[in-house]
Design a protein around this motif. Structure first.
Motif, PDB file in Angstrom:
ATOM      1  N   UNK A  98       0.833  -1.206   0.000  1.00  0.00           N
ATOM      2  CA  UNK A  98       0.000   0.000   0.000  1.00  0.00           C
ATOM      3  C   UNK A  98       0.867   1.255   0.000  1.00  0.00           C
ATOM      4  N   UNK A  99       0.347   2.305  -0.592  1.00  0.00           N
ATOM      5  CA  UNK A  99       0.994   3.618  -0.514  1.00  0.00           C
ATOM      6  C   UNK A  99       0.048   4.659   0.072  1.00  0.00           C
ATOM      7  N   UNK A 100      -1.265   4.415  -0.052  1.00  0.00           N
ATOM      8  CA  UNK A 100      -2.285   5.299   0.496  1.00  0.00           C
ATOM      9  C   UNK A 100      -3.233   4.479   1.355  1.00  0.00           C
ATOM     10  N   UNK A 101      -3.475   4.951   2.579  1.00  0.00           N
ATOM     11  CA  UNK A 101      -4.407   4.281   3.493  1.00  0.00           C
ATOM     12  C   UNK A 101      -5.480   5.278   3.897  1.00  0.00           C
ATOM     13  N   UNK A 102      -6.732   4.885   3.762  1.00  0.00           N
ATOM     14  CA  UNK A 102      -7.857   5.683   4.235  1.00  0.00           C
ATOM     15  C   UNK A 102      -8.232   5.174   5.623  1.00  0.00           C
ATOM     16  N   UNK A 103      -8.129   6.049   6.618  1.00  0.00           N
ATOM     17  CA  UNK A 103      -8.369   5.696   8.010  1.00  0.00           C
ATOM     18  C   UNK A 103      -9.793   6.101   8.366  1.00  0.00           C
ATOM     19  N   UNK A 104     -10.691   5.128   8.323  1.00  0.00           N
ATOM     20  CA  UNK A 104     -12.102   5.392   8.553  1.00  0.00           C
ATOM     21  C   UNK A 104     -12.449   5.381  10.024  1.00  0.00           C
ATOM     22  N   UNK A 105     -12.593   6.551  10.619  1.00  0.00           N
ATOM     23  CA  UNK A 105     -12.833   6.659  12.056  1.00  0.00           C
ATOM     24  C   UNK A 105     -11.520   6.904  12.759  1.00  0.00           C
ATOM     25  N   UNK A 106     -10.802   7.950  12.340  1.00  0.00           N
ATOM     26  CA  UNK A 106      -9.415   8.130  12.782  1.00  0.00           C
ATOM     27  C   UNK A 106      -9.279   8.696  14.184  1.00  0.00           C
ATOM     28  N   UNK A 107     -10.383   9.188  14.790  1.00  0.00           N
ATOM     29  CA  UNK A 107     -10.257   9.764  16.120  1.00  0.00           C
ATOM     30  C   UNK A 107      -9.277  10.925  16.102  1.00  0.00           C
ATOM     31  N   UNK A 108      -8.365  10.959  17.081  1.00  0.00           N
ATOM     32  CA  UNK A 108      -7.375  12.036  17.118  1.00  0.00           C
ATOM     33  C   UNK A 108      -6.171  11.715  16.238  1.00  0.00           C
ATOM     34  N   UNK A 109      -6.220  10.567  15.533  1.00  0.00           N
ATOM     35  CA  UNK A 109      -5.197  10.276  14.533  1.00  0.00           C
ATOM     36  C   UNK A 109      -4.032   9.450  15.010  1.00  0.00           C
ATOM     37  N   UNK A 110      -4.211   8.654  16.054  1.00  0.00           N
ATOM     38  CA  UNK A 110      -3.087   7.876  16.579  1.00  0.00           C
ATOM     39  C   UNK A 110      -2.547   6.890  15.546  1.00  0.00           C
ATOM     40  N   UNK A 111      -3.442   6.137  14.899  1.00  0.00           N
ATOM     41  CA  UNK A 111      -2.989   5.214  13.862  1.00  0.00           C
ATOM     42  C   UNK A 111      -2.574   5.973  12.612  1.00  0.00           C
ATOM     43  N   UNK A 112      -3.297   7.032  12.280  1.00  0.00           N
ATOM     44  CA  UNK A 112      -2.954   7.815  11.098  1.00  0.00           C
ATOM     45  C   UNK A 112      -1.539   8.368  11.201  1.00  0.00           C
TER      46      UNK A 112
END
Length: 419
Positions: A98-112
């Motif tokens: 992968x080069x682009x990941x869509x974070x569905x429900x990212x909250x404050x962005x910890x995983x993002x």
């Protein structure tokens, strides 16, 4: 938190105010509040800054030094993925190409943030406008990443891009319903997730690679066919069950991932000291089925399986490593004749004695040895450990650890010492 106050925190004045605060201590809040208001700061901004200071102090446990530059809400921080585990998620997507990941429900962005730090471009999606604004600030230093405000249900079609992978961390709290500590009440039901479990499965199945972070209590039979479910423990506690689709799947079935801070590090070491990691897969150890423990097989060593092994049903890895026998199948308490190095699979103890689990018998045993501090470990014996400890009326300066087990239908207290 009011949107205008959130954005005021991001201004130069707001950031300067945050940077000027001393390390957070609850006892100093009233004094600080009075001083900051007297300096001309609005009551709303002072409250928001002190809230962020408190949350940043708590967040060190998950993010290490990076917490000081991040923004949080109480609920989002509690659900946020620890930095070392976010790195593992990111590596999955890198391995999947992968080069682009869509974070569905990212909250404050910890995983993002973890994905972006690994070199992936990220589009975070967050329904709550204030939380989305915090996530955008946390991702601001990564040019290839951005945050979209909206529900995944409403924006998924417009965001989906050819080749984009998806990551979901669905909300697992019930809006408007608080627990006894005033926090939004947590839900463990797949039917109560936001975005919905049906939508997650639909989008994930169509993506080249996808993953979803779910509750550690996820039932094995709820895992979609052809997927991998990964039960992850950190420092001995199971913190999530991640389901993987497509190219993100390494091994179809169940996986136990054991993450342990290294000696010399700590739970709060964040990025400074990478933890040790062990993956145990179903195909290697699911078929191991040693005979249950018995009086005849009770050995001089006791092993406690890491909880990721018990949740994934892969205690067979510990049985294989020790040549031992499990007291109650699936609970991860193992007796063995030999002392072996089990690495991250669990913890080893030497068995010093065994005592029938009768209150009077155990009380007499402990009094004879002047035991005033007693650690009680149990997984499959229906006993209230705190009530038992009170009933034993402990007196003395010595400490012991006992493990409550069932052997040949009799309940025993194994007296053990950690090795």
């Amino acid at each position: 938190m009011d949107a205008s106050v959130v954005h005021e925190l991001f201004t130069d004045d707001g950031r300067a105010l945050l940077a000027s605060l001393p390390p957070y201590e609850e006892k100093n809040v009233v004094m600080l509040t009075t001083r900051l208001r007297a300096a001309g700061h609005s009551p709303e901004l002072v409250a928001a800054a002190l809230t962020q200071s408190r949350l940043q102090a708590r967040a060190v446990d998950k993010f290490g030094d990076a917490a000081a530059a991040m923004f949080f809400t109480p609920d989002a921080l509690e659900q946020a993925t620890r930095a070392p585990i976010a790195r593992l998620h990111a590596q999955r997507f890198l391995d999947a190409g992968a080069s682009l990941v869509i974070d569905g429900g990212c909250g404050i962005g910890s995983d993002a943030v973890g994905l972006a730090r690994a070199g992936l471009d990220v589009i975070g999606v967050e329904a709550d406008p204030e939380t989305a604004a915090l996530a955008a600030q946390n991702l601001a230093s990564f040019p290839g990443s951005r945050v979209v405000t909206g529900r995944v249900e409403d924006v998924a079609a417009s965001l989906d891009q050819a080749g984009a992978a998806w990551w979901f961390d669905p909300a697992r709290r019930t809006p408007g319903v608080a627990d006894i500590r005033g926090r939004t009440k947590r839900t463990f039901s797949l039917a109560a997730l936001t975005p919905t479990w049906d939508l997650i499965q639909h989008v994930a199945a169509a993506a080249p690679a996808a993953g979803a972070k779910l509750s550690p209590s996820l039932a094995h039979h709820d895992v979609p066919s052809g997927c991998e479910v990964e039960f992850v423990s950190y420092a001995g506690d199971v913190v999530e069950a991640s389901v993987w689709w497509g190219a993100a799947v390494r091994d179809v079935g169940r996986t136990a991932t054991i993450v342990r801070p290294r000696p010399g590090g700590s739970r709060s070491s964040g990025d400074r000291v990478p933890p040790d990691v062990l993956h145990v897969i179903e195909a290697d150890f699911n078929g191991i089925d040693a005979a249950p423990a018995s009086r005849a097989s009770l050995g001089p060593y006791f092993y406690e399986a890491d909880k990721a092994l018990t949740r994934s049903g892969l205690v067979g890895a510990l049985l294989d490593a020790t040549g031992g026998h499990e007291f109650t199948p699936g609970h991860g308490y193992v007796t063995a004749d030999a002392l072996v190095d089990i690495g991250l699979l669990g913890r080893a103890y030497r068995v010093l004695d065994s005592v029938p689990l009768h209150e009077k018998t155990l009380r007499a045993y402990l009094r004879e040895r002047a035991v005033g501090r007693l650690t009680i470990k149990k997984r499959d014996v229906d006993v209230d450990a705190d009530a038992l400890r009170r009933s034993l009326k402990l007196k003395g300066s010595n400490a012991l650890t006992v493990v409550l087990v069932t052997l040949d239908g009799e309940r025993l207290a194994l007296v053990v010492e950690p090795l």
